[in-house]
Design a protein around this motif. Structure first.
Motif, PDB file in Angstrom:
ATOM      1  N   GLY A 354       0.812  -1.217   0.000  1.00 57.77           N
ATOM      2  CA  GLY A 354       0.000   0.000   0.000  1.00 57.77           C
ATOM      3  C   GLY A 354       0.836   1.254   0.000  1.00 57.77           C
ATOM      4  N   SER A 355       1.922   1.252   0.790  1.00 55.17           N
ATOM      5  CA  SER A 355       2.796   2.424   0.870  1.00 55.17           C
ATOM      6  C   SER A 355       3.495   2.671  -0.457  1.00 55.17           C
ATOM      7  CB  SER A 355       3.828   2.225   1.988  1.00 55.17           C
ATOM      8  OG  SER A 355       3.186   2.081   3.239  1.00 55.17           O
ATOM      9  N   LEU A 356       3.935   1.610  -1.119  1.00 52.53           N
ATOM     10  CA  LEU A 356       4.599   1.756  -2.419  1.00 52.53           C
ATOM     11  C   LEU A 356       3.619   2.271  -3.474  1.00 52.53           C
ATOM     12  CD1 LEU A 356       6.820  -1.466  -2.497  1.00 52.53           C
ATOM     13  CD2 LEU A 356       7.611   0.901  -2.305  1.00 52.53           C
ATOM     14  N   THR A 357       2.408   1.751  -3.433  1.00 56.24           N
ATOM     15  CA  THR A 357       1.407   2.144  -4.426  1.00 56.24           C
ATOM     16  C   THR A 357       0.973   3.597  -4.249  1.00 56.24           C
ATOM     17  OG1 THR A 357       0.575  -0.124  -4.532  1.00 56.24           O
ATOM     18  CG2 THR A 357      -0.873   1.616  -5.364  1.00 56.24           C
ATOM     19  N   GLY A 359       2.636   5.927  -2.514  1.00 56.45           N
ATOM     20  CA  GLY A 359       3.755   6.851  -2.430  1.00 56.45           C
ATOM     21  C   GLY A 359       4.327   7.023  -1.045  1.00 56.45           C
ATOM     22  N   SER A 360       3.526   6.755   0.006  1.00 58.43           N
ATOM     23  CA  SER A 360       4.011   6.841   1.385  1.00 58.43           C
ATOM     24  C   SER A 360       3.042   6.116   2.303  1.00 58.43           C
ATOM     25  CB  SER A 360       4.134   8.303   1.841  1.00 58.43           C
ATOM     26  OG  SER A 360       2.857   8.893   1.977  1.00 58.43           O
ATOM     27  N   PHE A 361       3.538   5.808   3.501  1.00 63.27           N
ATOM     28  CA  PHE A 361       2.681   5.122   4.475  1.00 63.27           C
ATOM     29  C   PHE A 361       1.522   6.026   4.888  1.00 63.27           C
ATOM     30  CE2 PHE A 361       1.559   4.431   8.969  1.00 63.27           C
ATOM     31  CZ  PHE A 361       1.067   3.133   8.887  1.00 63.27           C
ATOM     32  N   GLY A 362       1.794   7.336   5.061  1.00 61.49           N
ATOM     33  CA  GLY A 362       0.758   8.272   5.466  1.00 61.49           C
ATOM     34  C   GLY A 362      -0.363   8.352   4.443  1.00 61.49           C
ATOM     35  N   ALA A 363       0.016   8.385   3.169  1.00 57.28           N
ATOM     36  CA  ALA A 363      -0.997   8.451   2.116  1.00 57.28           C
ATOM     37  C   ALA A 363      -1.834   7.183   2.084  1.00 57.28           C
ATOM     38  CB  ALA A 363      -0.322   8.678   0.762  1.00 57.28           C
ATOM     39  N   TRP A 364      -1.173   6.043   2.310  1.00 61.50           N
ATOM     40  CA  TRP A 364      -1.903   4.773   2.281  1.00 61.50           C
ATOM     41  C   TRP A 364      -2.881   4.679   3.453  1.00 61.50           C
ATOM     42  CZ3 TRP A 364      -1.656   0.738   5.956  1.00 61.50           C
ATOM     43  CH2 TRP A 364      -2.406  -0.400   5.605  1.00 61.50           C
ATOM     44  N   ILE A 365      -2.445   5.030   4.657  1.00 62.28           N
ATOM     45  CA  ILE A 365      -3.314   4.894   5.829  1.00 62.28           C
ATOM     46  C   ILE A 365      -4.467   5.888   5.749  1.00 62.28           C
ATOM     47  CG2 ILE A 365      -2.210   6.538   7.410  1.00 62.28           C
ATOM     48  CD1 ILE A 365      -3.477   3.006   8.290  1.00 62.28           C
ATOM     49  N   SER A 366      -4.250   7.043   5.072  1.00 63.01           N
ATOM     50  CA  SER A 366      -5.346   8.000   4.879  1.00 63.01           C
ATOM     51  C   SER A 366      -6.415   7.428   3.970  1.00 63.01           C
ATOM     52  CB  SER A 366      -4.804   9.315   4.287  1.00 63.01           C
ATOM     53  OG  SER A 366      -3.901   9.931   5.180  1.00 63.01           O
ATOM     54  N   ALA A 367      -5.976   6.676   2.961  1.00 64.18           N
ATOM     55  CA  ALA A 367      -6.926   6.087   2.019  1.00 64.18           C
ATOM     56  C   ALA A 367      -7.554   4.805   2.575  1.00 64.18           C
ATOM     57  CB  ALA A 367      -6.230   5.795   0.688  1.00 64.18           C
TER      58      ALA A 367
END
Length: 453
Positions: A354-357, A359-367
C-alpha cells in the motif's frame, strides 16, 4: 493463484471460522436456563485427590469435604511427597474411616497425574464389594486446593447429569477462590506493582473460566462433546471400567489427562455433560511465570490429544457436529502457530504494498483508514466483549465501564496463549514429557519472602 493470494484466502477463512465460533459459543451461554437437581442418596460418592507436596492446603480441603459431604469417601493419593502430606492424611484417616490414604513410591511415583488417579481407581476397585452396582458409584476428582459448592452432589445427581444412565461424566464450572486475597493488597514501589499485576492475573483467570470456557462448555452440551477438567470432574465408575477394559486403564499418558479421559468416555459410548449451576473453586495464579508453566502444560497436553482425531471421526458415538467441535479444539494450538506466521506476514505485506502504491505510508493509511476499525472489530472485540459478559453475570453491581476496562484487560491477557503455544510446540517437537507441578500460592509466597529477606 499466487502464494500471497493463497495466504490471504487462508487468513480470511480462519478469521471467519474464529468469529463464527465466538458467536456460536456466546448465544447458548447467554440463553441457558438453570438445571434441575436430584437426590445424592441414590448414589455412592468417592472423591479422588491426587497430591504431591500439598501440606499447605490438604488439611483444609479434607475438613471442608467431610463437612459438606459426610457420605463421601475421600481417597488421597500421595505421589511420594517430600513434605508432610502423607502424614497429615494418615493422621486424619485414623479418626475418620471415610478418609483413605493411597501411597505411591518412587520410582513408580511422580510419573504424572493420570498414573496417580489410576492408582486410586485400582485401590477403590479392590475395596468395593464384588456385587456393588458400579453404575451408581460416582468418582469425583478434585485438586488438593479444590473447594466444591454445597450443591455439587445434588447437581451431579440431577436428571441432566447422572440421573441419565447414558451420562458417563460431568464437569462443574470453575471459579477462582482468591479474588480478594489480602496477600495481594498493599505494598510500596516494586512490590505494590507486583501485587497489582497479581490481582489483574487472578481476575483475568476468573473471567476466563466463568465466561469463555463456560461458554465453550455450554455449546458442547449441544454437541455432546463436553470436556473434563482436572478439578470438579465427576465420572461414573462403570464408564471408567469400560475404558479400563478396552484400553488397560482409565487415565492415560497425555499431560491433559482430563480432556483425554473425556475423549475415551465418549469413544466408549457415554455422554459427557457440563454443570454450570455448581462449581469448584480453586486458586488462580498471581504470578506470570507460574501461569505460563501451567498453560504450557495444558497446551502441550491438548496437542498430544490430537492423535485421537482419526478415532473421533470414525466413532459412531460422535455426531458430525460433535466431531467438528472436538477437532476444532484439538487443532487450535496448531492454528495459533500458523497465525503467528500468517497474520504478521500479511499485515507487513499489505502495509508495504500500500505504501509503495500510494507513495508513502501516510498516504496509504489516509486512504485505507477503515483498516483500523476492522482490526478492532476482528482482533480486539471478540475478546473484549467477555468483560461485559463477566460484569453482567458475575458482578452486576459494577458499572458498564468496569466491563469495558476488564474486556480490554482480557484482550491483553489472551496474548499469553501465543507464548504458551510456542513453548508447548517446542516441548512437543523435542519429545519432552515431564509433568511440571504448579506451586501453590502459599508455597510461592514463602519462597518470595525468603528471597526478599
Amino acid at each position: 493463484m499466487s502464494v500471497l493470494e493463497s495466504a490471504q484466502a487462508l487468513a480470511f477463512v480462519l478469521l471467519v471460522v474464529f468469529l463464527s465460533y465466538i458467536l456460536v459459543i456466546l448465544v447458548p451461554f447467554l440463553r441457558r436456563k438453570p438445571d434441575p437437581e436430584g437426590d445424592p442418596d441414590a448414589y455412592s460418592w468417592h472423591v479422588f485427590i491426587p497430591c504431591r507436596d500439598e501440606e499447605v492446603v490438604i488439611s483444609e480441603t479434607l475438613a471442608l469435604l467431610r463437612r459438606q459431604f459426610p457420605q463421601a469417601h475421600v481417597w488421597v493419593v500421595d505421589d511420594d511427597s517430600d513434605d508432610a502430606t502423607a502424614d497429615i492424611v494418615d493422621a486424619a484417616s485414623v479418626s475418620d474411616p471415610l478418609i483413605h490414604l493411597v501411597r505411591r513410591r518412587r520410582p513408580l511415583a511422580r510419573t504424572g497425574k493420570g498414573d496417580a488417579l489410576n492408582a486410586a481407581y485400582r485401590t477403590l476397585d479392590a475395596w468395593l464389594p464384588a456385587d456393588v452396582d458400579r453404575s451408581s458409584v460416582i468418582v469425583l476428582v478434585v485438586d488438593a486446593d479444590g473447594h466444591l459448592a454445597d450443591n455439587a452432589f445434588r447437581q451431579a445427581a440431577g436428571p441432566l447429569a447422572f440421573g441419565d444412565p447414558e451420562v458417563g461424566a460431568a464437569q462443574t464450572a470453575v471459579w477462582m477462590s482468591n479474588l480478594k486475597d489480602p496477600a495481594l493488597e498493599g505494598g510500596t514501589g516494586r512490590q505494590r506493582f507486583r501485587k497489582s499485576f497479581g490481582r489483574y492475573l487472578v481476575l483475568m483467570q476468573d473471567m476466563e473460566f466463568r465466561t469463555t470456557i463456560a461458554a465453550m462448555q455450554s455449546l458442547r452440551r449441544h454437541t455432546l462433546t463436553v470436556g473434563l477438567g482436572g478439578n470438579g470432574q465427576f465420572t461414573r465408575l462403570s464408564a471408567l471400567d469400560v475404558i479400563a477394559k478396552t484400553s488397560g486403564q482409565p487415565w492415560h499418558g497425555a499431560l491433559l489427562e482430563d480432556y483425554e479421559l473425556a475423549i475415551h468416555i465418549m469413544l466408549g459410548g457415554y455422554k459427557t455433560v457440563y454443570m454450570h449451576d455448581t462449581h469448584v473453586a480453586q486458586e488462580a495464579l498471581p504470578d506470570l511465570r507460574r501461569l505460563l508453566t501451567q498453560r504450557t502444560r495444558w497446551c502441550h497436553g491438548g496437542m498430544q490429544c490430537s492423535v485421537y482425531l482419526k478415532r473421533i471421526f470414525e466413532s459412531p458415538y460422535f455426531s458430525n457436529v460433535g466431531a467438528i467441535e472436538s477437532s476444532y479444539f484439538l487443532v487450535q494450538p496448531f492454528i495459533q502457530i500458523l497465525g503467528l506466521v500468517l497474520w504478521p506476514t500479511l499485515f507487513i505485506t499489505m502495509v508495504a504494498q500500500g505504501s509503495l502504491t500510494m507513495g508513502s505510508f501516510g498516504a496509504w493509511i489516509s486512504a485505507a483508514w477503515f483498516i483500523i476499525p476492522l482490526i478492532f472489530a476482528t482482533g480486539v472485540l471478540p475478546f473484549a466483549l467477555w468483560g461485559l459478559v463477566y460484569r453482567k453475570q458475575v458482578t452486576p453491581e459494577k458499572n458498564f465501564m468496569h466491563g469495558v476496562l476488564w474486556g480490554f484487560g482480557y484482550w491483553l491477557y489472551m496474548y499469553q496463549n501465543y507464548v504458551t503455544v510456542l513453548r508447548a510446540t517446542y516441548r512437543l517437537i523435542t519429545g519432552r514429557q515431564g509433568w511440571a507441578k504448579t506451586r501453590r500460592n502459599q508455597e510461592a509466597d514463602v519462597k518470595l519472602l525468603a528471597k526478599e529477606a
